[in-house]
Design a protein around this motif. Sequence first.
Motif: not given
Length: 218
Positions: A20-22, A25-29, A99-103, A164-165
């Motif tokens: 939600d915040g970042c 594409d920025e999500l990594t473990m 996140i909705f596009p992922l859903i 935001p993008e």
Amino acid sequence: MVQQRLDRAQIVEAAIAFVDGCGLDELTMRRLGTALEVEAMALYRHISGRADLLEAMVDELIDGLFDDELMTEDSRSWEEYLQRVANATRKLAVAHPRIFPLIATQPPQAPWLRPPLRSIRWVEDFLSSLQAFGFSDTEAVGAYKAFTSFLVGALLLQASSMTPEALGEEDGASSQTDLSEYPTVERLQDLLMEDHAQREFDDALDDLIERIRTSTEK
């Protein structure tokens, strides 16, 4: 780095907040571990990897729709049921536009699960609810397919336009496009920018409900 006790639910909740915040594409473990102030390896005790994490995020948000206030009351008609589900899903898309596009695009666990209502729990609730209002097997399945296609079509573009993008907010200022070579677009820009998303969503939902009603009355 300080280690802390974690469980799968906490990791999934943190991942949702991170995206939600970042952005996805920025999500990594590793980055998620940093956000949780743990080593990335600590996450692998509960999550097998990024793919597992993405699926868990989708499941959490979709099954969370059952807790929405719109879904906690019994519907008096199938039309009201569809309106409740549709608007609860729209609230989800507006709350989590990154996140909705992922859903909408994450491969489902079975080919007959259709996003965004892509869990077996949702298929069971949807089909049994419509059949309680007199839908036949064929009519209920047809409504599920038409309804989910409507939700993806109506909400995917809306959610994408709210990030935001898309809004040009990442650098703190909206980007300006030179429209001098496109006089018609330039002249109608204010009309194009008007936001009637809720009304357009409601009108399209009404049209779908009318089509379903017509098909069940034949």
